[in-house]
Write an enzyme that holds these catalytic residues in place. Structure first.
Site, PDB file in Angstrom:
ATOM      1  N   ASP A  85       0.859  -1.179   0.000  1.00 20.70           N
ATOM      2  CA  ASP A  85       0.000   0.000   0.000  1.00 20.70           C
ATOM      3  C   ASP A  85       0.900   1.234   0.000  1.00 20.70           C
ATOM      4  OD1 ASP A  85      -1.922   1.971   0.471  1.00 20.70           O
ATOM      5  OD2 ASP A  85      -3.028   0.758   1.929  1.00 20.70           O
ATOM      6  N   ASP A  96      -3.386   7.301  -3.517  1.00 20.62           N
ATOM      7  CA  ASP A  96      -3.310   6.239  -2.500  1.00 20.62           C
ATOM      8  C   ASP A  96      -3.772   4.964  -3.188  1.00 20.62           C
ATOM      9  OD1 ASP A  96      -3.365   4.744  -0.182  1.00 20.62           O
ATOM     10  OD2 ASP A  96      -4.920   5.933   0.823  1.00 20.62           O
ATOM     11  N   HIS A 156     -11.589   6.661   2.211  1.00 17.47           N
ATOM     12  CA  HIS A 156     -11.576   7.997   2.792  1.00 17.47           C
ATOM     13  C   HIS A 156     -11.521   9.065   1.712  1.00 17.47           C
ATOM     14  CE1 HIS A 156      -7.124   7.484   2.260  1.00 17.47           C
ATOM     15  NE2 HIS A 156      -7.459   6.230   2.464  1.00 17.47           N
ATOM     16  N   HIS A 164      -6.918  11.667   5.300  1.00 18.11           N
ATOM     17  CA  HIS A 164      -8.278  11.384   5.775  1.00 18.11           C
ATOM     18  C   HIS A 164      -8.944  12.711   6.063  1.00 18.11           C
ATOM     19  CE1 HIS A 164      -7.911   6.946   6.427  1.00 18.11           C
ATOM     20  NE2 HIS A 164      -6.656   7.288   6.245  1.00 18.11           N
ATOM     21  N   GLU A 189     -11.058   1.365  -0.739  1.00 22.01           N
ATOM     22  CA  GLU A 189     -10.170   0.247  -0.428  1.00 22.01           C
ATOM     23  C   GLU A 189     -10.855  -0.906   0.300  1.00 22.01           C
ATOM     24  OE1 GLU A 189      -7.002   1.215   2.396  1.00 22.01           O
ATOM     25  OE2 GLU A 189      -7.783   3.246   2.570  1.00 22.01           O
ATOM     26  N   GLU A 281      -6.903  -1.125  -3.704  1.00 21.93           N
ATOM     27  CA  GLU A 281      -7.226   0.287  -3.482  1.00 21.93           C
ATOM     28  C   GLU A 281      -6.865   1.129  -4.702  1.00 21.93           C
ATOM     29  OE1 GLU A 281      -4.980   2.284  -0.360  1.00 21.93           O
ATOM     30  OE2 GLU A 281      -6.570   3.785  -0.112  1.00 21.93           O
TER      31      GLU A 281
HETATM   32 MN    MN Z   1      -3.566   3.029   0.971  1.00 20.42          MN
HETATM   33 MN    MN Z   2      -6.211   4.574   1.842  1.00 21.81          MN
END
Ligand code: MN
Ligand code: MN
Length: 296
Positions: A85, A96, A156, A164, A189, A281
């Site tokens: 990630d 992300d 998020h 976030h 995600e 994600e």
């Molecule tokens: Mn992530």
């Molecule tokens: Mn994330």
């Protein structure tokens, strides 16, 4: 969203997609977590972007937030299920994205499940969608394949220098008024597991984030807090990045900062039933035709 901001989201997304595709190839039996993660982070900075957070490598029943410290000698096992990630940032615009590598083909199905759940969710990233509908879509896709979504992990809203910001994007059906608006940027995600569908915190902490300035006596702690705020833009960081303070001193500094509520700690998250976890994600800009920024 102005053109420059849009271009920066696209640029960050392209870099993230390319780096993640290369990083996947490094996940082979015997490779150390530390090598994989350090090379991944190096690729991000070599591409001219910043790290929006430490890159993480969460293996098997570990769901999230595992980033090796410098003394970590863990290696990839023959049958591991590995989540990579990463967070990439261009002038505060974040990409992300995460992927799962199954060295044991027995988990390929759980991995395709989480990917198809993500694809269905991304199609809903249009203005006016209630995020409860995204959660319901993810949940029903994962349940229909015989797995459980992890109920207490979620996607998020992203904003400038904030991972976030605003509401969460649930991975289960949720009764909420939170509704998507044009040009919101989301990280969606889903996580699937053959365990309980719940994560718990374990003691290990490898990631921290600036909260606020506090009166701190220890000079090393004051130095770490300054780095956390300015160099790391109040975004998640790992002590692995701080090499000019001795490990023992760094430990006391972080402890003192956490005790004073100056920094936030992200514990490593493990599946509560010790089930294997898969994750996918992407980052998406909410439009009538959703723009997924993190595709290869
Ligand atoms: Mn992530
Ligand atoms: Mn994330």
């Amino acid at each position: 969203m102005d053109n420059t901001t849009y271009d920066n989201y696209i640029k960050a997304g392209h870099i993230a997609a390319r780096v993640l595709a290369d990083a996947r190839k490094k996940v082979v039996s015997g490779a150390t977590y530390l090598d994989i993660i350090q090379q991944t982070e190096q690729m991000i900075t070599d591409a001219g972007a910043q790290l929006a957070c430490p890159s993480t490598i969460s293996v098997n029943e570990i769901a999230a937030h595992y980033t090796p410290l410098l003394n970590d000698t863990s290696t990839i096992g023959d049958n591991d299920v590995v989540k990579l990630d990463i967070g990439v940032m261009v002038d505060g615009c974040i990409a992300d994205t995460a992927t799962t590598i199954c060295l044991d083909p027995a988990y390929d199905d759980m991995n395709s499940t989480v990917k198809s759940a993500l694809e269905k969710a991304l199609k809903l990233a249009t203005p006016g969608t209630n995020v409860g509908e995204i959660g319901a879509t993810i949940e029903s896709e994962i349940i229909s394949k015989g797995y459980r979504p992890i109920v207490n992990l979620s996607g998020h809203v992203l904003s400038s220098y904030e991972l976030h910001s605003g509401f969460s994007i649930p991975n289960i059906k949720t009764d909420t008024k939170d509704t998507l608006e044009e040009d919101m940027v989301l990280a969606i995600e889903p996580f699937a597991t053959d365990g309980r569908g719940l994560i718990k915190e374990i003691g290990k902490i490898q990631i921290f984030r600036y909260i606020a300035q506090r009166p701190i006596r220890l000079p090393a702690a004051r130095k770490v807090l300054a780095l956390a705020k300015t160099k790391y833009h109040s975004m998640p960081f790992t002590p692995r990045w701080i090499t000019d303070i001795s490990p023992l001193m760094l430990d006391s500094a972080l402890r003192q900062l956490a005790d004073s509520n100056a920094i936030y700690m992200y514990p490593v998250l493990k599946e509560a039933g010790a089930g294997i976890v898969t994750q996918a994600e992407h980052t998406v800009i909410v439009r009538d035709k959703p723009v997924v920024t993190t595709r290869v």
